[in-house]
Design a protein around this motif. Structure first.
Motif, mmCIF file in Angstrom:
data_model
loop_
_atom_site.group_PDB
_atom_site.id
_atom_site.type_symbol
_atom_site.label_atom_id
_atom_site.label_comp_id
_atom_site.label_asym_id
_atom_site.label_seq_id
_atom_site.Cartn_x
_atom_site.Cartn_y
_atom_site.Cartn_z
ATOM 1 N N PHE A 106 0.858 -1.192 0.000
ATOM 2 C CA PHE A 106 0.000 0.000 0.000
ATOM 3 C C PHE A 106 0.890 1.236 0.000
ATOM 4 C CE2 PHE A 106 -2.174 3.609 1.711
ATOM 5 C CZ PHE A 106 -3.477 3.494 1.254
ATOM 6 N N SER A 107 0.513 2.230 -0.807
ATOM 7 C CA SER A 107 1.176 3.516 -0.665
ATOM 8 C C SER A 107 0.217 4.628 -1.060
ATOM 9 C CB SER A 107 2.455 3.584 -1.496
ATOM 10 O OG SER A 107 3.273 4.643 -0.999
ATOM 11 N N GLY A 108 0.565 5.840 -0.655
ATOM 12 C CA GLY A 108 -0.347 6.953 -0.909
ATOM 13 C C GLY A 108 0.401 8.219 -1.261
ATOM 14 N N ILE A 109 -0.342 9.137 -1.851
ATOM 15 C CA ILE A 109 0.237 10.421 -2.234
ATOM 16 C C ILE A 109 -0.799 11.507 -1.973
ATOM 17 C CG2 ILE A 109 -0.441 10.211 -4.670
ATOM 18 C CD1 ILE A 109 2.531 11.120 -5.237
ATOM 19 N N LEU A 166 -7.717 13.006 2.467
ATOM 20 C CA LEU A 166 -7.948 13.462 3.847
ATOM 21 C C LEU A 166 -6.672 14.088 4.416
ATOM 22 C CD1 LEU A 166 -9.955 10.391 5.231
ATOM 23 C CD2 LEU A 166 -10.885 12.617 4.575
ATOM 24 N N HIS A 167 -5.531 13.552 4.029
ATOM 25 C CA HIS A 167 -4.262 14.107 4.513
ATOM 26 C C HIS A 167 -4.039 15.539 4.024
ATOM 27 C CE1 HIS A 167 -3.175 9.926 5.569
ATOM 28 N NE2 HIS A 167 -2.370 10.504 6.429
ATOM 29 N N ALA A 168 -4.645 15.879 2.907
ATOM 30 C CA ALA A 168 -4.456 17.236 2.364
ATOM 31 C C ALA A 168 -5.183 18.283 3.209
ATOM 32 C CB ALA A 168 -4.945 17.294 0.919
ATOM 33 N N LEU A 170 -3.750 8.489 11.129
ATOM 34 C CA LEU A 170 -4.526 8.247 9.901
ATOM 35 C C LEU A 170 -3.683 7.457 8.894
ATOM 36 C CD1 LEU A 170 -6.986 8.698 8.036
ATOM 37 C CD2 LEU A 170 -6.046 10.947 7.450
ATOM 38 N N MET A 171 -2.414 7.813 8.800
ATOM 39 C CA MET A 171 -1.539 7.097 7.861
ATOM 40 C C MET A 171 -1.377 5.633 8.284
ATOM 41 S SD MET A 171 2.119 8.251 6.390
ATOM 42 C CE MET A 171 3.336 7.066 5.796
ATOM 43 N N ALA A 172 -1.290 5.394 9.583
ATOM 44 C CA ALA A 172 -1.204 4.008 10.062
ATOM 45 C C ALA A 172 -2.484 3.259 9.701
ATOM 46 C CB ALA A 172 -0.979 3.991 11.575
ATOM 47 N N ASP A 231 -4.413 3.866 7.140
ATOM 48 C CA ASP A 231 -4.349 3.591 5.685
ATOM 49 C C ASP A 231 -3.633 2.269 5.431
ATOM 50 O OD1 ASP A 231 -5.304 6.192 5.380
ATOM 51 O OD2 ASP A 231 -3.343 7.042 4.855
ATOM 52 N N ILE A 232 -2.528 2.117 6.132
ATOM 53 C CA ILE A 232 -1.648 0.966 5.886
ATOM 54 C C ILE A 232 -2.232 -0.315 6.495
ATOM 55 C CG2 ILE A 232 0.641 0.023 6.436
ATOM 56 C CD1 ILE A 232 1.633 3.021 6.460
ATOM 57 N N LEU A 233 -2.673 -0.209 7.758
ATOM 58 C CA LEU A 233 -3.073 -1.420 8.488
ATOM 59 C C LEU A 233 -4.420 -1.962 8.012
ATOM 60 C CD1 LEU A 233 -1.876 -0.569 12.131
ATOM 61 C CD2 LEU A 233 -0.596 -1.591 10.234
ATOM 62 N N GLU A 260 4.197 -4.349 2.795
ATOM 63 C CA GLU A 260 5.258 -3.419 2.406
ATOM 64 C C GLU A 260 4.695 -2.074 1.985
ATOM 65 O OE1 GLU A 260 7.884 -5.012 -0.528
ATOM 66 O OE2 GLU A 260 8.028 -6.928 0.535
ATOM 67 N N VAL A 261 5.404 -1.013 2.375
ATOM 68 C CA VAL A 261 4.984 0.351 2.064
ATOM 69 C C VAL A 261 6.116 1.053 1.310
ATOM 70 C CG1 VAL A 261 4.025 2.478 3.007
ATOM 71 C CG2 VAL A 261 3.732 0.331 4.265
ATOM 72 N N PRO A 262 6.025 1.132 -0.016
ATOM 73 C CA PRO A 262 7.091 1.813 -0.762
ATOM 74 C C PRO A 262 6.934 3.326 -0.684
ATOM 75 C CG PRO A 262 5.486 0.828 -2.288
ATOM 76 C CD PRO A 262 5.007 0.539 -0.898
ATOM 77 N N VAL A 263 7.895 3.978 -0.025
ATOM 78 C CA VAL A 263 7.852 5.437 0.161
ATOM 79 C C VAL A 263 9.271 5.996 0.063
ATOM 80 C CG1 VAL A 263 5.795 5.710 1.609
ATOM 81 C CG2 VAL A 263 7.938 5.006 2.663
ATOM 82 N N GLY A 264 9.353 7.302 -0.117
ATOM 83 C CA GLY A 264 10.646 7.981 -0.064
ATOM 84 C C GLY A 264 11.127 8.031 1.388
ATOM 85 N N ASP A 296 11.646 10.336 3.489
ATOM 86 C CA ASP A 296 10.986 11.235 4.441
ATOM 87 C C ASP A 296 9.812 10.580 5.174
ATOM 88 O OD1 ASP A 296 9.627 11.201 1.933
ATOM 89 O OD2 ASP A 296 8.520 12.989 2.503
ATOM 90 N N GLN A 297 9.303 9.469 4.635
ATOM 91 C CA GLN A 297 8.128 8.844 5.245
ATOM 92 C C GLN A 297 8.457 7.630 6.107
ATOM 93 O OE1 GLN A 297 5.064 10.108 5.298
ATOM 94 N NE2 GLN A 297 6.041 11.840 4.292
ATOM 95 N N ARG A 298 9.736 7.306 6.183
ATOM 96 C CA ARG A 298 10.134 6.091 6.904
ATOM 97 C C ARG A 298 9.676 6.121 8.366
ATOM 98 N NH1 ARG A 298 13.487 1.872 6.078
ATOM 99 N NH2 ARG A 298 14.130 2.583 4.032
ATOM 100 N N GLN A 299 9.836 7.265 9.022
ATOM 101 C CA GLN A 299 9.479 7.350 10.442
ATOM 102 C C GLN A 299 7.980 7.098 10.658
ATOM 103 O OE1 GLN A 299 9.695 11.158 12.417
ATOM 104 N NE2 GLN A 299 10.641 10.264 14.235
ATOM 105 N N HIS A 300 7.157 7.597 9.734
ATOM 106 C CA HIS A 300 5.712 7.365 9.865
ATOM 107 C C HIS A 300 5.368 5.886 9.697
ATOM 108 C CE1 HIS A 300 4.841 11.815 8.602
ATOM 109 N NE2 HIS A 300 5.118 11.694 9.885
ATOM 110 N N VAL A 301 6.061 5.221 8.793
ATOM 111 C CA VAL A 301 5.781 3.792 8.591
ATOM 112 C C VAL A 301 6.245 3.007 9.824
ATOM 113 C CG1 VAL A 301 6.152 1.776 7.114
ATOM 114 C CG2 VAL A 301 5.949 4.041 6.073
HETATM 115 N N1 TRP Z 1 2.195 10.776 4.487
HETATM 116 C C1 TRP Z 1 2.565 10.384 3.148
HETATM 117 C C2 TRP Z 1 3.365 11.511 2.497
HETATM 118 O O1 TRP Z 1 3.328 12.621 2.924
HETATM 119 C C3 TRP Z 1 1.358 10.078 2.305
HETATM 120 C C4 TRP Z 1 0.638 8.907 2.843
HETATM 121 C C5 TRP Z 1 -0.539 8.923 3.545
HETATM 122 C C6 TRP Z 1 1.027 7.551 2.769
HETATM 123 N N2 TRP Z 1 -0.928 7.671 3.870
HETATM 124 C C7 TRP Z 1 0.013 6.814 3.430
HETATM 125 C C8 TRP Z 1 2.127 6.901 2.215
HETATM 126 C C9 TRP Z 1 0.115 5.425 3.561
HETATM 127 C C10 TRP Z 1 2.217 5.527 2.367
HETATM 128 C C11 TRP Z 1 1.205 4.790 3.026
HETATM 129 O O2 TRP Z 1 4.003 11.247 1.536
#
Ligand code: TRP
Ligand code: AMP
Length: 333
Positions: free
Chosen positions: A5-8, A43-45, A133-135, A137-139, A145-149, A151-156
């Motif tokens: 899962f990943s998001g933008i 929603l994150h926006a 909220l991001m957790a 999304d993932i859970l 696996e969460v492919p991110v740049g 900057d997002q490692r700490q949130h994952v």
């Molecule tokens: N927070 C991520 C960002 O700023 C975007 C995002 C939200 C995300 N929910 C997510 C990324 C879940 C991966 C998985 O880039």
């Protein structure tokens, strides 16, 4: 099968940083090797000051660009976060599992709230609860696996901690996810300030390459990139961040694997900039052509998003129901 899962966020026009740090990997590898879900996390926006019409426009544009970049709705699931209620439903449970201290320690929160304090702006409460909220999304998808740049490692990692804690306290419910980052391109820097990341909401776009930038403007931005006073081309991220960034971009845009090895084939900054500009343009050109075609047929994109939300809901619903039951909420009959 592995779930990805990943998001933008639709907070600005997509940049080369988003593409090289996340999207190109979703397209090239992830969607083919796993059960993959990608979401425009609207929603994150809302966690920062925003214009409603702009968020709506950017959500549509982001989905269109993801398809233009090569996400294939026949092999992966693309949807808009707010179309699937499960995200908001699970987010509250995550807020009940996370601690105040843990959320306040997040680097992104600290940076953004410090910036807001400096300019006298208020900080929305949702900026603090954002990683919950991001957790969710993932859970909600039992993601592996969460492919991110970078900057997002700490949130994952926080999502991991919350999954472990929930499972331990309330019974096995969630899969424990992990972040995966690309080898090159995980942190594309601003061309005018190579000590900071290339971000889509920067006020001044002169150091930012947007995926829909006019190609002549792309060339200009790269030719004007800040380098440093040295003359020989060496790959040194700490001492020569501007040149290292160009080498990273060139390598990630198909200029050949290793940025340090690439450095050896250049004896001037000018030649490096010219080749980097060409490589970026060759990546953007076909993407822009496909975007123009798709944007002319909004009905098609809407159809993809509708089907995607349906699929996402059918996966997330039973997982979130199980979490509600585990944590002690009376099931609705
Ligand atoms: N927070 C991520 C960002 O700023 C975007 C995002 C939200 C995300 N929910 C997510 C990324 C879940 C991966 C998985 O880039
Ligand atoms: P965002 O723009 O914050 O919604 O980020 C979407 C995805 O792009 C996330 O996986 C980020 O880690 C990634 N990303 C954003 N900016 C960059 C950058 N400058 N370099 C590399 N990856 C990035």
């Amino acid at each position: 099968m592995t779930t990805i899962f990943s998001g933008i966020k639709p907070t600005g026009h997509l940049t080369l940083g988003n593409y090289l740090g996340a999207v190109s990997r979703w397209v090239g590898i992830d969607q083919h090797r796993a059960d993959a879900l990608f979401s425009v996390v609207d929603l994150h926006a809302l966690t920062v000051e925003h214009d409603p019409a702009r968020v709506r426009r950017l959500s549509r544009q982001t989905a269109t660009l993801l398809l233009a970049a090569g996400l294939d709705p026949d092999v992966c699931t693309l949807f808009v976060q707010s179309h699937v209620d499960e995200h908001a439903r699970l987010s509250f449970l995550m807020e009940c599992v996370a601690t105040d201290g843990e959320l306040r320690r997040m680097i992104q929160y600290r940076e953004k709230s410090a910036r807001a304090a400096k300019s006298g702006e208020s900080v929305r409460f949702s900026l603090l609860s954002y990683p919950a909220l991001m957790a969710a999304d993932i859970l909600a998808y039992r993601t592996d696996e969460v492919p991110v740049g970078e900057d997002q490692r700490q949130h994952v990692e926080l999502a991991r901690d919350l999954a472990v804690r929930f499972n331990h306290r309330y019974g096995q419910t969630f899969t424990v996810p992990r972040a995966v980052a690309p080898q090159v391109g995980a942190r594309v820097m601003d061309l005018q300030d190579p000590t900071g990341k290339m971000g889509k909401s920067h006020a001044d776009g002169s150091g930012v390459i947007y995926l829909l930038d006019d190609l002549a403007a792309v060339r200009k931005k790269i030719m004007r990139a800040v380098t440093d006073s040295g003359r020989d081309v060496v790959y040194d991220r700490a001492e020569r961040p501007g040149v290292a960034n160009l080498l990273d971009i060139l390598a990630a845009c198909g200029g050949g694997g290793d940025p340090a090895a690439l450095a050896a084939s250049y004896d001037s900054y000018g030649a490096l900039k010219r080749d980097t500009a060409e490589a970026v343009i060759e990546v953007l050109r076909p993407l822009q052509e496909r975007h123009a075609k798709l944007a002319a047929d909004p009905g098609e994109v809407e159809g993809v998003l509708r089907a995607g939300a349906g699929r996402a809901r059918s996966v997330a619903r039973p997982v979130v129901d199980a979490a509600y039951a585990a944590i002690g909420l009376l099931p609705a009959v």
